[in-house]
Design a protein around this motif. Structure first.
Motif, PDB file in Angstrom:
ATOM      1  N   ALA A 135      10.704  16.286  -6.567  1.00  0.00           N
ATOM      2  CA  ALA A 135      10.445  14.906  -6.157  1.00  0.00           C
ATOM      3  C   ALA A 135       9.956  14.097  -7.353  1.00  0.00           C
ATOM      4  O   ALA A 135       9.050  14.505  -8.053  1.00  0.00           O
ATOM      5  CB  ALA A 135       9.406  14.880  -5.050  1.00  0.00           C
ATOM      6  N   THR A 136      10.603  12.979  -7.631  1.00  0.00           N
ATOM      7  CA  THR A 136      10.102  12.001  -8.602  1.00  0.00           C
ATOM      8  C   THR A 136      10.263  10.626  -7.979  1.00  0.00           C
ATOM      9  O   THR A 136      11.387  10.245  -7.713  1.00  0.00           O
ATOM     10  CB  THR A 136      10.899  12.031  -9.922  1.00  0.00           C
ATOM     11  OG1 THR A 136      12.278  12.097  -9.591  1.00  0.00           O
ATOM     12  CG2 THR A 136      10.509  13.148 -10.832  1.00  0.00           C
ATOM     13  N   PRO A 137       9.225   9.893  -7.758  1.00  0.00           N
ATOM     14  CA  PRO A 137       7.806  10.209  -7.956  1.00  0.00           C
ATOM     15  C   PRO A 137       7.300  11.247  -6.956  1.00  0.00           C
ATOM     16  O   PRO A 137       7.920  11.452  -5.929  1.00  0.00           O
ATOM     17  CB  PRO A 137       7.139   8.860  -7.703  1.00  0.00           C
ATOM     18  CG  PRO A 137       8.043   8.165  -6.748  1.00  0.00           C
ATOM     19  CD  PRO A 137       9.423   8.584  -7.137  1.00  0.00           C
ATOM     20  N   ALA A 138       6.170  11.866  -7.307  1.00  0.00           N
ATOM     21  CA  ALA A 138       5.562  12.839  -6.416  1.00  0.00           C
ATOM     22  C   ALA A 138       4.124  12.441  -6.155  1.00  0.00           C
ATOM     23  O   ALA A 138       3.369  12.223  -7.093  1.00  0.00           O
ATOM     24  CB  ALA A 138       5.613  14.224  -7.067  1.00  0.00           C
ATOM     25  N   ALA A 139       3.766  12.334  -4.894  1.00  0.00           N
ATOM     26  CA  ALA A 139       2.381  12.083  -4.508  1.00  0.00           C
ATOM     27  C   ALA A 139       1.754  10.905  -5.258  1.00  0.00           C
ATOM     28  O   ALA A 139       0.758  11.057  -5.963  1.00  0.00           O
ATOM     29  CB  ALA A 139       1.536  13.338  -4.727  1.00  0.00           C
ATOM     30  N   VAL A 140       2.347   9.740  -5.090  1.00  0.00           N
ATOM     31  CA  VAL A 140       1.813   8.553  -5.761  1.00  0.00           C
ATOM     32  C   VAL A 140       1.077   7.688  -4.754  1.00  0.00           C
ATOM     33  O   VAL A 140       1.537   7.516  -3.626  1.00  0.00           O
ATOM     34  CB  VAL A 140       2.967   7.743  -6.390  1.00  0.00           C
ATOM     35  CG1 VAL A 140       2.471   6.392  -6.856  1.00  0.00           C
ATOM     36  CG2 VAL A 140       3.568   8.513  -7.543  1.00  0.00           C
TER      37      VAL A 140
ATOM     38  N   ARG B 255       0.869  -1.170   0.000  1.00  0.00           N
ATOM     39  CA  ARG B 255       0.000   0.000   0.000  1.00  0.00           C
ATOM     40  C   ARG B 255       0.908   1.223   0.000  1.00  0.00           C
ATOM     41  O   ARG B 255       1.713   1.421   0.914  1.00  0.00           O
ATOM     42  CB  ARG B 255      -0.856  -0.036   1.257  1.00  0.00           C
ATOM     43  CG  ARG B 255      -1.742   1.176   1.460  1.00  0.00           C
ATOM     44  CD  ARG B 255      -2.118   1.245   2.933  1.00  0.00           C
ATOM     45  NE  ARG B 255      -3.096   0.223   3.282  1.00  0.00           N
ATOM     46  CZ  ARG B 255      -4.412   0.443   3.263  1.00  0.00           C
ATOM     47  NH1 ARG B 255      -4.881   1.614   2.935  1.00  0.00           N
ATOM     48  NH2 ARG B 255      -5.246  -0.513   3.600  1.00  0.00           N
ATOM     49  N   VAL B 256       0.819   2.011  -1.060  1.00  0.00           N
ATOM     50  CA  VAL B 256       1.653   3.203  -1.193  1.00  0.00           C
ATOM     51  C   VAL B 256       0.747   4.416  -1.084  1.00  0.00           C
ATOM     52  O   VAL B 256      -0.262   4.495  -1.778  1.00  0.00           O
ATOM     53  CB  VAL B 256       2.382   3.196  -2.559  1.00  0.00           C
ATOM     54  CG1 VAL B 256       3.171   4.480  -2.753  1.00  0.00           C
ATOM     55  CG2 VAL B 256       3.298   1.991  -2.673  1.00  0.00           C
ATOM     56  N   ARG B 257       1.088   5.316  -0.196  1.00  0.00           N
ATOM     57  CA  ARG B 257       0.245   6.495   0.015  1.00  0.00           C
ATOM     58  C   ARG B 257       1.064   7.775  -0.069  1.00  0.00           C
ATOM     59  O   ARG B 257       2.035   7.934   0.680  1.00  0.00           O
ATOM     60  CB  ARG B 257      -0.418   6.435   1.403  1.00  0.00           C
ATOM     61  CG  ARG B 257      -1.498   5.372   1.540  1.00  0.00           C
ATOM     62  CD  ARG B 257      -2.726   5.729   0.713  1.00  0.00           C
ATOM     63  NE  ARG B 257      -3.704   4.646   0.698  1.00  0.00           N
ATOM     64  CZ  ARG B 257      -3.712   3.660  -0.199  1.00  0.00           C
ATOM     65  NH1 ARG B 257      -2.830   3.606  -1.157  1.00  0.00           N
ATOM     66  NH2 ARG B 257      -4.633   2.710  -0.148  1.00  0.00           N
ATOM     67  N   ASP B 258       0.672   8.681  -0.947  1.00  0.00           N
ATOM     68  CA  ASP B 258       1.269  10.026  -1.034  1.00  0.00           C
ATOM     69  C   ASP B 258       2.789   9.977  -1.077  1.00  0.00           C
ATOM     70  O   ASP B 258       3.464  10.788  -0.447  1.00  0.00           O
ATOM     71  CB  ASP B 258       0.830  10.893   0.151  1.00  0.00           C
ATOM     72  CG  ASP B 258      -0.682  10.923   0.268  1.00  0.00           C
ATOM     73  OD1 ASP B 258      -1.332  10.983  -0.798  1.00  0.00           O
ATOM     74  OD2 ASP B 258      -1.200  10.855   1.401  1.00  0.00           O
ATOM     75  N   LEU B 259       3.318   9.025  -1.805  1.00  0.00           N
ATOM     76  CA  LEU B 259       4.768   8.846  -1.801  1.00  0.00           C
ATOM     77  C   LEU B 259       5.443   9.906  -2.678  1.00  0.00           C
ATOM     78  O   LEU B 259       5.079  10.111  -3.837  1.00  0.00           O
ATOM     79  CB  LEU B 259       5.110   7.451  -2.336  1.00  0.00           C
ATOM     80  CG  LEU B 259       6.594   7.109  -2.337  1.00  0.00           C
ATOM     81  CD1 LEU B 259       7.122   7.009  -0.921  1.00  0.00           C
ATOM     82  CD2 LEU B 259       6.841   5.809  -3.078  1.00  0.00           C
ATOM     83  N   ALA B 260       6.427  10.589  -2.086  1.00  0.00           N
ATOM     84  CA  ALA B 260       7.223  11.557  -2.838  1.00  0.00           C
ATOM     85  C   ALA B 260       8.677  11.339  -2.450  1.00  0.00           C
ATOM     86  O   ALA B 260       9.002  11.279  -1.269  1.00  0.00           O
ATOM     87  CB  ALA B 260       6.793  12.977  -2.507  1.00  0.00           C
ATOM     88  N   ILE B 261       9.545  11.175  -3.427  1.00  0.00           N
ATOM     89  CA  ILE B 261      10.951  10.885  -3.149  1.00  0.00           C
ATOM     90  C   ILE B 261      11.828  11.904  -3.858  1.00  0.00           C
ATOM     91  O   ILE B 261      11.713  12.093  -5.075  1.00  0.00           O
ATOM     92  CB  ILE B 261      11.320   9.471  -3.620  1.00  0.00           C
ATOM     93  CG1 ILE B 261      10.452   8.435  -2.892  1.00  0.00           C
ATOM     94  CG2 ILE B 261      12.794   9.187  -3.357  1.00  0.00           C
ATOM     95  CD1 ILE B 261      10.583   7.047  -3.453  1.00  0.00           C
ATOM     96  N   THR B 262      12.682  12.552  -3.094  1.00  0.00           N
ATOM     97  CA  THR B 262      13.612  13.514  -3.676  1.00  0.00           C
ATOM     98  C   THR B 262      15.024  12.999  -3.491  1.00  0.00           C
ATOM     99  O   THR B 262      15.479  12.817  -2.359  1.00  0.00           O
ATOM    100  CB  THR B 262      13.482  14.884  -2.975  1.00  0.00           C
ATOM    101  OG1 THR B 262      12.110  15.165  -2.800  1.00  0.00           O
ATOM    102  CG2 THR B 262      14.151  15.968  -3.798  1.00  0.00           C
ATOM    103  N   HIS B 263      15.709  12.736  -4.589  1.00  0.00           N
ATOM    104  CA  HIS B 263      17.097  12.279  -4.488  1.00  0.00           C
ATOM    105  C   HIS B 263      17.962  13.371  -3.908  1.00  0.00           C
ATOM    106  O   HIS B 263      17.712  14.562  -4.123  1.00  0.00           O
ATOM    107  CB  HIS B 263      17.625  11.906  -5.872  1.00  0.00           C
ATOM    108  CG  HIS B 263      17.259  10.528  -6.290  1.00  0.00           C
ATOM    109  ND1 HIS B 263      17.864   9.420  -5.768  1.00  0.00           N
ATOM    110  CD2 HIS B 263      16.336  10.077  -7.166  1.00  0.00           C
ATOM    111  CE1 HIS B 263      17.344   8.341  -6.319  1.00  0.00           C
ATOM    112  NE2 HIS B 263      16.409   8.710  -7.171  1.00  0.00           N
TER     113      HIS B 263
ATOM    114  N   SER C 131      10.526   9.605 -14.769  1.00  0.00           N
ATOM    115  CA  SER C 131       9.332   9.855 -13.971  1.00  0.00           C
ATOM    116  C   SER C 131       9.455   9.249 -12.575  1.00  0.00           C
ATOM    117  O   SER C 131       8.612   9.495 -11.721  1.00  0.00           O
ATOM    118  CB  SER C 131       8.105   9.294 -14.681  1.00  0.00           C
ATOM    119  OG  SER C 131       8.280   7.917 -14.926  1.00  0.00           O
ATOM    120  N   GLY C 132      10.481   8.451 -12.361  1.00  0.00           N
ATOM    121  CA  GLY C 132      10.719   7.938 -11.019  1.00  0.00           C
ATOM    122  C   GLY C 132      10.291   6.502 -10.798  1.00  0.00           C
ATOM    123  O   GLY C 132      10.100   6.076  -9.668  1.00  0.00           O
ATOM    124  N   LYS C 133      10.194   5.737 -11.859  1.00  0.00           N
ATOM    125  CA  LYS C 133       9.786   4.342 -11.707  1.00  0.00           C
ATOM    126  C   LYS C 133      10.829   3.548 -10.932  1.00  0.00           C
ATOM    127  O   LYS C 133      10.505   2.847  -9.972  1.00  0.00           O
ATOM    128  CB  LYS C 133       9.565   3.699 -13.085  1.00  0.00           C
ATOM    129  CG  LYS C 133       8.585   4.448 -13.964  1.00  0.00           C
ATOM    130  CD  LYS C 133       8.406   3.780 -15.310  1.00  0.00           C
ATOM    131  CE  LYS C 133       9.653   3.782 -16.181  1.00  0.00           C
ATOM    132  NZ  LYS C 133      10.069   5.107 -16.643  1.00  0.00           N
TER     133      LYS C 133
END
Ligand SMILES: Nc1ncnc2c1ncn2[C@@H]1O[C@H](COP(=O)(O)OP(=O)(O)OP(=O)(O)O)[C@@H](O)[C@H]1O
Ligand SMILES: Nc1ncnc2c1ncn2[C@@H]1O[C@H](COP(=O)(O)OP(=O)(O)OP(=O)(O)O)[C@@H](O)[C@H]1O
Ligand SMILES: [Mg+2]
Ligand SMILES: [Mg+2]
Lengths: 620, 183, 283
Positions: free
Chosen positions: A46-51, A32-40, A69-71
């Motif tokens: 952030a990619t991904p942003a809000a997934v 379950r992924v909620r509002d995931l945002a990752i900034t290297h 896109s951050g896959k």
């Protein structure tokens, strides 16, 4: 693909809410992924942003999105490699089973999420197939008997149990990637995450991997999250698709029908790679064919075409003339698409009168074994030539001999009148440029500017001229802003453009590339091919070695088929592809579009088309 | 857990990669060390100096505790697997040089990485290796000038190769390699 | 995260040696294969250290004989063994001995016998003896090192350092994973050399051009190597590498009574040789 025949109704359900009634999928989602945002680290966006999305037990989810896109970033976060191994800032929550990923270690998460990466060689640690699969369970401190049980079960599922005692080096690329899948299975994780598992493989290896995955899917005990650009092979057994846009935001989450079939046009515009058959169908729809639902595989496209009447509004005769029609005398470019100077525009005799490369009686030895036998070849000036063949057929040996990377016997290869076997490096560089598979291998300077200028300085040109010509090239390849950057710090696509630039800077009329798209994502591959086409249209003769049959169909004027060090066939691309039996004999596959159209009886005009650009409907 | 466990797998494998890649050079040095020690024994120090490379590159690139020793150790283990003949020699040299380089870096508390610290460890390494070889090769029998040149080259060798290692480390940093493993 | 340097192992030329290969199966009398690598490595060490300080001819000769005896009995007799023991080592010792005798200061040696005279330069018998002693000494040290070298596989050595010496297993397994780097980097170096040659980087002859050329290979090689290593690290961590202070060990490399016996016997033999020949009384 065995999974093509899967019951389509299984994937036709509406998006499943968590805890749906479906008995084997009941209970909490696996992921379950909620509002995931990752900034290297060091990036600002952030990619991904809000997934947000879920994966239920037994489900096969395809994760799509344009390059960047951050896959990959997302997949690494699922088992904690981000942020534990790769520094990054993670917001939102990932729940794996009952675990909060932020609070768990990579080791604990690894028993819930198994990973398979792109490069099979970068996943090998031990000396035998069995030790390799046992590596994970051993790290978990399982008793030896349990380790062996798990290893055996995993190896049997991917069909490698018989080869357990061998060094993994002996396996083919596809075999090694199946081994990587077995290793992930042996961790006992109910969710398997694969990030472009076939990007580094040839067609045969890709088939092996998908056959293994199809069996896993059929058993239904593991959920799979798949990132893949080679959708032609994968689409058959996918239940759901999750799509990210360029900025890493979620744009679609639903069944294959709801996402890929209904919103294909939109996805295509976003830069998401679609199956060749879907692209073809979109085009045919524009030409007036009624193709609904949108076909996604060659088989579906074939069936849909057979079921659909020819469009009344846009008769095929206004489209590009079918291949192998009588050559038109003027060769006027057709208004749409690329491939203007296709095979129909020129005559064979005209080309061959003035070849830029001639090969006569070329034999090449490697480690005392003859790997190329008595090759005769002519490459007409200004053509786009593809060299194809199974692994070990001698493609690399041939192209290296042409470019003098490995000097051929004297007198056997002439490029633009120059005997390659006798030429020194500098003269050779002015006739033929060679681009290696990995651009980094051929960089020799500390800045992009010097990298390009090197070839000019070697010609003893004046400083002013070197500067002027280098700047022109930088501009041309879109690298002006990076002139003082270290070549290694460029993005993958920029590196590739720079390597092409360095090969061309000395003014060579011929450019040779060994598997230029191998292991690359689609965006980069397309960028490169667009560049090659441009150069080719300006008159550069382009020679590529490739395993991508659709690429050959789309871009190459001529092709050479090698098998066991001999030329099995050479000629105009369409002529060679017309002989399906020969392609088969060379250990190759027909391009997906040709597979779909080859035996279409209802529309004979389509039956011999191999390129997307030759399909009607491109003008839209 | 042991202290090395604080190093991430990625740092360990980066050390391994440095060890293996420089191992190619050491293998070359090993191949010529026989002929050199037979023909021009006083030049031996220059050749032997190449063995400081793995540690210098690892420390300059990663700037962390333990990386010199681990790089040497892994380089030696890998070299032993490829050419088992020299297991003892590889392991011995690795432990000796690696430990010396670690020691000198530890004196700077792994926070200061000025070039002179590397050169100090190079000199110490040179002296420490020169002594046993002095006895083994019975250098006291050489003419005095030979003895001086011999010892001088044992110092010059590691120092020169340390300079090379520092240059490589700096070039790798410029090329943006191993960013996430660096400090 | 996309790989820039994909490389199929199928493209990597087969390595001459497989570093993961199992130990040879040999007759029971070839006892060295069944000893712990550490025992083979450590037992000769005291003798090797003491040999450094020996100056006579007899002691190194005795150790040379001891090492040869152990090797000829303890490992299978192969072409390679014959080449090393009967050709490479004696020739090497002779060459080094002769080389050193040329460099020995004639003022400090016995000048009663003149072997060779060119102009004002003379090679005395004494210098030859000194050189020969050096050659023998080095040969003896090398032969003792070969006891482990000719009978041990890399993985077993790594495993015994983990199992007996308590080297952290993460380091040991890093080394095992790194064995794979060898053929890969070798192939990569080959390709880089081709690529640079095609681009005409640092052409020309002579040692300085060669140095310039090789220095151009180092950064691309290391950069590619380190990037590959980072990907391998991700794959290992994704399989719980380092999760616990120890891990299940399916390949046990035991340290048994026979290892103790071997060490004891070897030390005794070494002591006996030093005792009988006592090489330090002579000066
Ligand atoms: N280790 C890293 N350090 C810094 N930035 C990174 C790192 N890895 C990826 N990025 C950046 O994060 C963004 C997302 O990259 P990612 O590799 O996840 O995209 P992707 O969707 O997998 O693309 P592709 O289809 O090309 O594989 C990109 O802008 C990329 O430059
Ligand atoms: N350096 C080498 N030493 C020995 N044999 C070699 C060498 N390079 C290639 N070969 C052999 O020569 C044959 C042709 O190799 P080549 O690399 O040209 O094939 P290829 O068609 O490019 O294959 P791939 O699709 O795998 O790249 C193969 O059987 C290969 O094993
Ligand atoms: Mg990716
Ligand atoms: Mg090839």
């Amino acid at each position: 693909m065995t999974a093509l025949e899967r019951d389509p109704s299984a994937s036709a359900q509406a998006p499943r809410p968590a805890g749906a009634a479906d008995p084997p999928r009941a209970g909490t989602p696996l992921l379950r992924v909620r509002d995931l945002a990752i900034t290297h680290q060091g990036e600002d966006a952030a990619t991904p942003a809000a997934v947000r999305f879920d994966v239920a037990p037994g489900e096969v989810v395809l994760l799509l999105g344009p390059s960047g896109s951050g896959k990959s970033t997302l997949t690494l976060a699922l088992n904690g490699l981000i942020p534990n191994d790769v520094p990054a800032d993670v917001e939102g929550t990932i729940t794996v089973g009952a675990l909060d990923a932020a609070a768990a270690t990579v080791a604990v998460l690894s028993t819930h999420v198994g990973m398979v990466f792109q490069d099979p060689d970068a996943q090998l640690v031990t000396g035998t197939v069995l030790d390799e699969v046992a590596f994970g369970p051993e790290n978990l401190r399982m008793p030896v008997s349990d380790v062996l049980d798990r290893a055996e079960a995993a190896l049997r599922r991917v069909g490698l149990w018989e080869r357990r005692g061998e060094n993994p080096d002996r396996l083919s690329g596809g075999g090694r990637q199946r081994l990587a899948i077995a290793c992930a299975l042996a961790m006992g994780s109910p969710l398997l995450v694969l990030d472009e598992p076939t990007a580094n493989l040839d067609p045969q290896g890709t088939e092996e991997v998908y056959a293994a995955l199809a069996e896993l899917v059929a058993a239904g005990d593991r959920a799979i999250l798949l990132v893949e650009h080679n959708l032609d092979a994968a689409i058959g057994f996918v239940d759901r698709a999750v799509v990210l846009d360029q900025d890493g935001r979620l744009v679609a989450d639903g069944t294959v029908d709801a996402v890929l079939r209904e919103r294909a046009e939109e996805l295509h515009e976003m830069g998401v790679w679609l199956p060749t058959s879907a692209l073809a169908a979109l085009r045919l729809r524009r030409a007036g064919f009624a193709l609904d639902p949108l076909p996604l595989t060659p088989a579906e496209l074939h069936a849909a075409l057979e079921a659909s009447p020819a469009p009344a509004s846009a008769p095929l005769s206004t489209a590009k003339p079918p291949l192998l029609a009588e050559p038109t005398s003027d060769g006027t470019p057709v208004a749409h698409g690329f491939g203007e100077k296709g095979w129909s525009g020129r005559t064979e005799a005209h080309h061959l009168a003035n070849p830029i490369i001639t090969v006569r009686g070329l034999s090449v030895r490697r480690s005392r074994r003859e790997v190329l036998h008595d090759i005769d070849l002519d490459v007409p000036r200004g053509e786009f030539l593809a060299i194809v063949g199974a692994n070990g057929a001698g493609k690399t040996s041939l192209i290296q001999a042409l470019a003098g990377v490995v000097p051929p016997p004297r007198g056997s290869v002439h490029v633009d009148g120059l005997d390659v076997g006798r030429a020194d490096a500098r003269t050779l560089a002015s006739r033929i440029g060679f681009v290696f598979q990995n651009p980094e291998h051929q960089f020799i300077a500390n800045t992009v500017f010097d990298e390009l200028a090197h070839g000019l300085r070697r010609q003893r040109l004046s400083d002013a001229e070197v500067r002027e010509r280098t700047e022109a090239l930088l501009d041309r390849f879109g690298l002006t802003a990076k002139a003082q950057t270290h070549p290694f710090l460029l993005s993958g696509g920029q590196k590739r453009r720079l390597s092409v630039g360095t090969a061309l800077v000395a003014g060579a009329p011929v450019l040779a590339l060994d598997e230029p798209t191998f292991g690359q994502d689609r965006a980069r591959a397309d960028e490169l091919l667009g560049l090659l086409r441009e150069l080719n249209e300006e008159g550069t003769t382009v020679i590529v070695v490739t395993h991508d049959m659709q690429l050959v169909a789309e871009y190459a004027d001529r092709m050479v088929v090698l098998a066991d060090g001999r030329v099995l066939a050479q000629g105009a691309t369409a002529d060679v592809y017309a002989d399906a039996e020969l392609i088969e004999r060379a250990g190759l596959r027909m391009p997906p579009l040709a597979q779909a159209l080859r035996a279409v009886t209802r529309h004979p005009d389509l039956a011999r088309i191999a390129r997307l650009s030759d399909l009607p409907g491109g003008a839209a | 857990m042991a202290s090395a466990s604080r190093l991430s797998t990625s740092v360990l494998l980066t050390c391994a990669a440095i060890g293996v890649a420089t191992g190619a050079l050491s293998a070359g040095a090993g191949a010529i060390s026989g002929p050199v020690s037979a023909a021009v024994p006083i030049l031996y120090g220059l050749v032997l100096g190449v063995h400081v490379l793995p540690g210098v590159i690892a420390q300059e690139l990663l700037r962390r505790p333990w990386v010199a020793l681990i790089t040497h150790l892994i380089a030696a283990l890998v070299a032993s697997a490829v050419v088992p003949l020299w297991i003892g020699r590889y392991i011995g040299t690795a432990l000796l040089i690696g430990a010396l380089q670690e020691g000198i870096a530890a004196l700077g508390r792994y926070r200061r990485w000025e070039a002179w610290r590397f050169f100090v460890s190079a000199i110490v390494v040179g002296v420490v290796i020169a002594v046993p070889i002095w006895f083994a090769a019975d250098v006291s029998r050489f003419p005095v000038w030979g003895q001086i040149v011999y010892i001088a080259l044992f110092i010059v060798g590691p120092v020169a190769w340390t300079a090379v290692g520092l240059a490589i480390g700096a070039a790798l940093r410029r090329a943006g390699v191993a960013r996430s493993a660096q400090r | 995260m996309t790989a820039t340097g994909p490389l199929l192992a199928a493209q990597v030329p087969r390595m001459a040696v497989d570093p993961y290969a199992d130990a040879v199966t040999a007759a029971p009398v070839r006892f060295l294969y069944r000893l712990n690598p550490l025992a083979k490595l450590l037992a000769p060490v005291p003798a090797m250290v003491l040999l450094v300080f020996v100056r006579d001819l007899a002691t190194p000769l005795a150790f040379l004989l001891l090492a040869y005896a152990v090797l000829l009995i303890g490992v299978s007799f192969t072409r390679r063994l014959a080449l090393v023991l009967l050709l490479a080592l004696p020739l090497g010792a002779a060459a080094i001995g002769f080389g050193f005798s040329l460099w020995t200061d004639p003022a400090h040696v016995d000048q009663s016998v003149v072997v060779w005279q060119i102009g004002s330069w003379t090679l005395y018998g004494g210098a030859l003896v000194v050189g020969l002693a050096t050659g023998l000494r080095i040969a003896a040290i090398v032969a003792l090192a070969l006891i482990a070298g000719l009978s041990t596989t890399g993985p077993d050595l790594v495993r015994s350092t983990v199992q007996q010496l308590r080297v952290p297993y993460r380091i040991g397994y890093t080394a095992l994973a790194a064995f794979r780097f060898v053929p890969r980097f070798g192939h990569e170096l080959e390709v880089i050399r081709q690529a640079h040659r095609v681009r005409g980087a640092h052409g020309g002859r002579g040692p300085f051009a060669a140095i310039a050329r090789w220095s151009g290979y180092i950064v691309p090689l290391l950069a590619g190597a380190i990037r590959h290593a980072e990907r391998v690290a991700l794959a290992m961590d994704a399989r719980a590498f380092g999760a616990h202070p120890d891990r299940t060990e399916r390949h046990v490399v035991p340290f048994r009574a026979r290892d103790v016996v071997f060490i004891a016997l070897f030390l005794a033999a070494s002591a006996a040789i030093f005792w009988v020949l006592f090489p330090w009384g002579l000066g």
